[in-house]
Write a protein that holds these residues in place. Structure first.
Motif, PDB file in Angstrom:
ATOM      1  N   VAL A 253       0.973  -1.322  -0.054  1.00  0.00           N
ATOM      2  CA  VAL A 253      -0.165  -0.094   0.044  1.00  0.00           C
ATOM      3  C   VAL A 253       0.939   1.304   0.001  1.00  0.00           C
ATOM      4  O   VAL A 253       1.896   1.457   0.537  1.00  0.00           O
ATOM      5  CB  VAL A 253      -0.915  -0.028   1.353  1.00  0.00           C
ATOM      6  N   ASP A 254       0.573   2.168  -0.977  1.00  0.00           N
ATOM      7  CA  ASP A 254       0.983   3.582  -0.958  1.00  0.00           C
ATOM      8  C   ASP A 254       0.109   4.594  -1.390  1.00  0.00           C
ATOM      9  O   ASP A 254      -0.924   4.228  -1.946  1.00  0.00           O
ATOM     10  CB  ASP A 254       2.303   3.673  -1.461  1.00  0.00           C
ATOM     11  N   ASP A 255       0.425   5.868  -1.084  1.00  0.00           N
ATOM     12  CA  ASP A 255      -0.914   6.717  -1.663  1.00  0.00           C
ATOM     13  C   ASP A 255      -0.566   7.103  -3.146  1.00  0.00           C
ATOM     14  O   ASP A 255      -1.572   7.486  -3.747  1.00  0.00           O
ATOM     15  CB  ASP A 255      -0.362   8.360  -0.619  1.00  0.00           C
ATOM     16  N   LEU A 256       0.521   6.997  -3.643  1.00  0.00           N
ATOM     17  CA  LEU A 256       0.801   7.635  -4.928  1.00  0.00           C
ATOM     18  C   LEU A 256       1.773   6.721  -5.584  1.00  0.00           C
ATOM     19  O   LEU A 256       2.708   6.421  -5.224  1.00  0.00           O
ATOM     20  CB  LEU A 256       1.006   8.851  -4.902  1.00  0.00           C
ATOM     21  N   LEU A 257       1.357   6.520  -6.954  1.00  0.00           N
ATOM     22  CA  LEU A 257       2.441   5.663  -7.895  1.00  0.00           C
ATOM     23  C   LEU A 257       2.699   6.647  -8.947  1.00  0.00           C
ATOM     24  O   LEU A 257       1.942   7.096  -9.859  1.00  0.00           O
ATOM     25  CB  LEU A 257       1.667   4.596  -8.538  1.00  0.00           C
ATOM     26  N   ALA A 258       3.889   7.014  -9.041  1.00  0.00           N
ATOM     27  CA  ALA A 258       4.657   8.124 -10.160  1.00  0.00           C
ATOM     28  C   ALA A 258       5.598   7.137 -11.207  1.00  0.00           C
ATOM     29  O   ALA A 258       4.887   6.575 -12.057  1.00  0.00           O
ATOM     30  CB  ALA A 258       5.106   9.023  -9.414  1.00  0.00           C
ATOM     31  N   THR A 259       6.746   7.051 -10.929  1.00  0.00           N
ATOM     32  CA  THR A 259       7.785   6.296 -11.784  1.00  0.00           C
ATOM     33  C   THR A 259       7.499   4.641 -11.339  1.00  0.00           C
ATOM     34  O   THR A 259       7.987   3.990 -12.309  1.00  0.00           O
ATOM     35  CB  THR A 259       8.955   6.734 -11.719  1.00  0.00           C
TER      36      THR A 259
ATOM     37  N   ALA B 299      -1.921  -1.612  -3.862  1.00  0.00           N
ATOM     38  CA  ALA B 299      -2.794  -0.669  -3.851  1.00  0.00           C
ATOM     39  C   ALA B 299      -2.486   0.839  -3.636  1.00  0.00           C
ATOM     40  O   ALA B 299      -1.691   1.258  -2.792  1.00  0.00           O
ATOM     41  CB  ALA B 299      -3.847  -0.891  -2.677  1.00  0.00           C
ATOM     42  N   PHE B 300      -3.048   1.882  -4.525  1.00  0.00           N
ATOM     43  CA  PHE B 300      -2.771   3.223  -4.120  1.00  0.00           C
ATOM     44  C   PHE B 300      -3.873   4.245  -4.305  1.00  0.00           C
ATOM     45  O   PHE B 300      -5.036   3.716  -4.933  1.00  0.00           O
ATOM     46  CB  PHE B 300      -1.688   3.501  -5.528  1.00  0.00           C
ATOM     47  N   ILE B 301      -3.635   5.296  -3.806  1.00  0.00           N
ATOM     48  CA  ILE B 301      -4.970   6.183  -3.976  1.00  0.00           C
ATOM     49  C   ILE B 301      -4.802   6.773  -5.821  1.00  0.00           C
ATOM     50  O   ILE B 301      -5.895   6.829  -6.177  1.00  0.00           O
ATOM     51  CB  ILE B 301      -4.797   7.248  -3.173  1.00  0.00           C
ATOM     52  N   ILE B 302      -3.594   7.189  -5.863  1.00  0.00           N
ATOM     53  CA  ILE B 302      -3.399   8.155  -7.015  1.00  0.00           C
ATOM     54  C   ILE B 302      -2.471   7.318  -7.773  1.00  0.00           C
ATOM     55  O   ILE B 302      -1.192   6.825  -7.424  1.00  0.00           O
ATOM     56  CB  ILE B 302      -2.941   9.413  -6.928  1.00  0.00           C
ATOM     57  N   ASP B 303      -2.706   7.219  -9.428  1.00  0.00           N
ATOM     58  CA  ASP B 303      -1.812   6.693 -10.298  1.00  0.00           C
ATOM     59  C   ASP B 303      -1.600   8.048 -11.125  1.00  0.00           C
ATOM     60  O   ASP B 303      -2.412   8.573 -11.813  1.00  0.00           O
ATOM     61  CB  ASP B 303      -2.381   5.701 -10.937  1.00  0.00           C
ATOM     62  N   LEU B 304      -0.249   8.365 -11.222  1.00  0.00           N
ATOM     63  CA  LEU B 304       0.153   9.419 -12.285  1.00  0.00           C
ATOM     64  C   LEU B 304       0.503   8.801 -13.530  1.00  0.00           C
ATOM     65  O   LEU B 304       1.765   8.389 -13.765  1.00  0.00           O
ATOM     66  CB  LEU B 304       1.434  10.406 -11.864  1.00  0.00           C
ATOM     67  N   PRO B 305      -0.343   8.455 -14.521  1.00  0.00           N
ATOM     68  CA  PRO B 305      -0.141   7.705 -15.621  1.00  0.00           C
ATOM     69  C   PRO B 305       1.078   8.059 -16.661  1.00  0.00           C
ATOM     70  O   PRO B 305       1.856   7.349 -17.192  1.00  0.00           O
ATOM     71  CB  PRO B 305      -1.333   7.665 -16.456  1.00  0.00           C
TER      72      PRO B 305
ATOM     73  N   GLY C  53       4.702  -8.184 -13.172  1.00  0.00           N
ATOM     74  CA  GLY C  53       3.635  -9.474 -12.954  1.00  0.00           C
ATOM     75  C   GLY C  53       2.685  -8.956 -11.651  1.00  0.00           C
ATOM     76  O   GLY C  53       1.767  -9.908 -11.185  1.00  0.00           O
ATOM     77  N   MET C  54       2.663  -7.665 -11.310  1.00  0.00           N
ATOM     78  CA  MET C  54       1.719  -7.287 -10.172  1.00  0.00           C
ATOM     79  C   MET C  54       0.396  -6.966 -10.701  1.00  0.00           C
ATOM     80  O   MET C  54       0.054  -6.487 -11.739  1.00  0.00           O
ATOM     81  CB  MET C  54       2.430  -6.005  -9.631  1.00  0.00           C
ATOM     82  N   ASP C  55      -0.698  -7.195  -9.812  1.00  0.00           N
ATOM     83  CA  ASP C  55      -1.863  -6.580  -9.898  1.00  0.00           C
ATOM     84  C   ASP C  55      -1.911  -5.151  -9.219  1.00  0.00           C
ATOM     85  O   ASP C  55      -1.340  -4.976  -8.194  1.00  0.00           O
ATOM     86  CB  ASP C  55      -2.956  -7.464  -9.186  1.00  0.00           C
ATOM     87  N   VAL C  56      -2.399  -4.263  -9.998  1.00  0.00           N
ATOM     88  CA  VAL C  56      -2.312  -2.898  -9.303  1.00  0.00           C
ATOM     89  C   VAL C  56      -3.560  -2.163  -9.408  1.00  0.00           C
ATOM     90  O   VAL C  56      -4.482  -2.176 -10.440  1.00  0.00           O
ATOM     91  CB  VAL C  56      -1.344  -1.895 -10.446  1.00  0.00           C
ATOM     92  N   HIS C  57      -3.922  -1.474  -8.128  1.00  0.00           N
ATOM     93  CA  HIS C  57      -5.325  -0.883  -8.268  1.00  0.00           C
ATOM     94  C   HIS C  57      -5.041   0.592  -7.791  1.00  0.00           C
ATOM     95  O   HIS C  57      -4.201   0.836  -6.999  1.00  0.00           O
ATOM     96  CB  HIS C  57      -6.110  -1.546  -7.255  1.00  0.00           C
ATOM     97  N   ALA C  58      -5.494   1.698  -8.519  1.00  0.00           N
ATOM     98  CA  ALA C  58      -5.537   3.015  -7.890  1.00  0.00           C
ATOM     99  C   ALA C  58      -6.803   3.450  -7.830  1.00  0.00           C
ATOM    100  O   ALA C  58      -7.702   3.161  -8.957  1.00  0.00           O
ATOM    101  CB  ALA C  58      -4.725   3.658  -8.752  1.00  0.00           C
ATOM    102  N   LEU C  59      -7.250   4.529  -6.980  1.00  0.00           N
ATOM    103  CA  LEU C  59      -8.508   4.881  -7.037  1.00  0.00           C
ATOM    104  C   LEU C  59      -8.659   6.106  -8.253  1.00  0.00           C
ATOM    105  O   LEU C  59      -9.707   6.526  -8.627  1.00  0.00           O
ATOM    106  CB  LEU C  59      -8.973   5.594  -5.667  1.00  0.00           C
ATOM    107  N   CYS C  60      -7.645   6.750  -8.551  1.00  0.00           N
ATOM    108  CA  CYS C  60      -7.897   7.782  -9.341  1.00  0.00           C
ATOM    109  C   CYS C  60      -6.532   8.101 -10.065  1.00  0.00           C
ATOM    110  O   CYS C  60      -5.494   7.886  -9.594  1.00  0.00           O
ATOM    111  CB  CYS C  60      -8.502   9.109  -8.804  1.00  0.00           C
TER     112      CYS C  60
END
Ligand code: PRP
Ligand code: ADE
Length: 175
Positions: free
Chosen positions: A121-127, A149-155, A167-174
């Protein structure tokens, strides 16, 4: 207090922090709001209903706030991944690149048993550098990562692809 109907409505953007050119997505406004915080935790948990999760691992620093709440909700333990030099016991380390710098993260070497199912878990996915380093640490201890699991993904920064290529499953809320 910010009024909002979605998690995104509670997130504040600070321009040029911590360096010029960075649009810093600040989740402290989300955490400070009782409705926003509960919404974020509930939505982060939603994809994992009925799945086995043995431990939640949180990435410093905002991943601790989210991961602690999620672990409590799941009635499982919480394990921190910290910046170098902060954990008191025997650790393993991993270096990584940030959007704006370099760092080393660590985990206690006895924090995860081989075969345990882990939610990262983290708040944000950047690089994706921080999360990839966390994944590496968990996998070096034999943990099996159920999802990240993240709150934010910066695509535009490509982190989701980095994690999916691992190979990861990734979920972000926005985004
Ligand atoms: C932020 C964020 C993630 C990381 C994402 O943390 O909370 O942990 O950056 O960036 P990446 O996907 O490019 O690796 P930061 O490094 O600012 O540390 P902090 O939470 O301790 O302030
Ligand atoms: N970590 C890396 N990039 C970030 C951003 N733009 N906002 C908040 N945290 C970050």
């Amino acid at each position: 207090m910010r009024q909002g109907t979605t998690v995104r409505d509670y997130i504040r953007t600070i321009v040029d922090f911590p360096h010029e050119g960075i649009m810093f997505r600040d989740v402290t406004t989300l955490f400070a709001d009782p409705r926003g915080f509960r919404m974020a935790i509930d939505q982060m948990l939603h994809p994992y209903a009925g799945m086995r999760i043995d431990k939640v691992v949180g990435l410093e620093a905002r991943g601790f706030i989210l991961g602690g709440a999620i672990a409590h909700q799941l009635s499982v333990g919480f394990v921190p991944i910290r910046k170098k030099g902060k954990l008191p016991g025997t650790t393993i380390s991993q270096d990584y690149k940030l959007e704006y710098g370099e760092a080393i993260v660590e985990i206690h070497d006895d924090a995860i048993a081989p075969g345990e199912k882990i939610l990262l878990v983290d708040d944000l996915l950047a690089t994706g550098g921080t999360a990839a380093a966390g994944i590496r640490l968990i996998e070096r201890l034999g943990g099996e990562i159920v999802s990240c699991a993240f709150i934010i993904d910066l695509p535009e920064l490509g982190g989701r692809k980095v994690l999916e290529d691992l190979g990861m499953d990734v979920h972000a809320l926005c985004d």
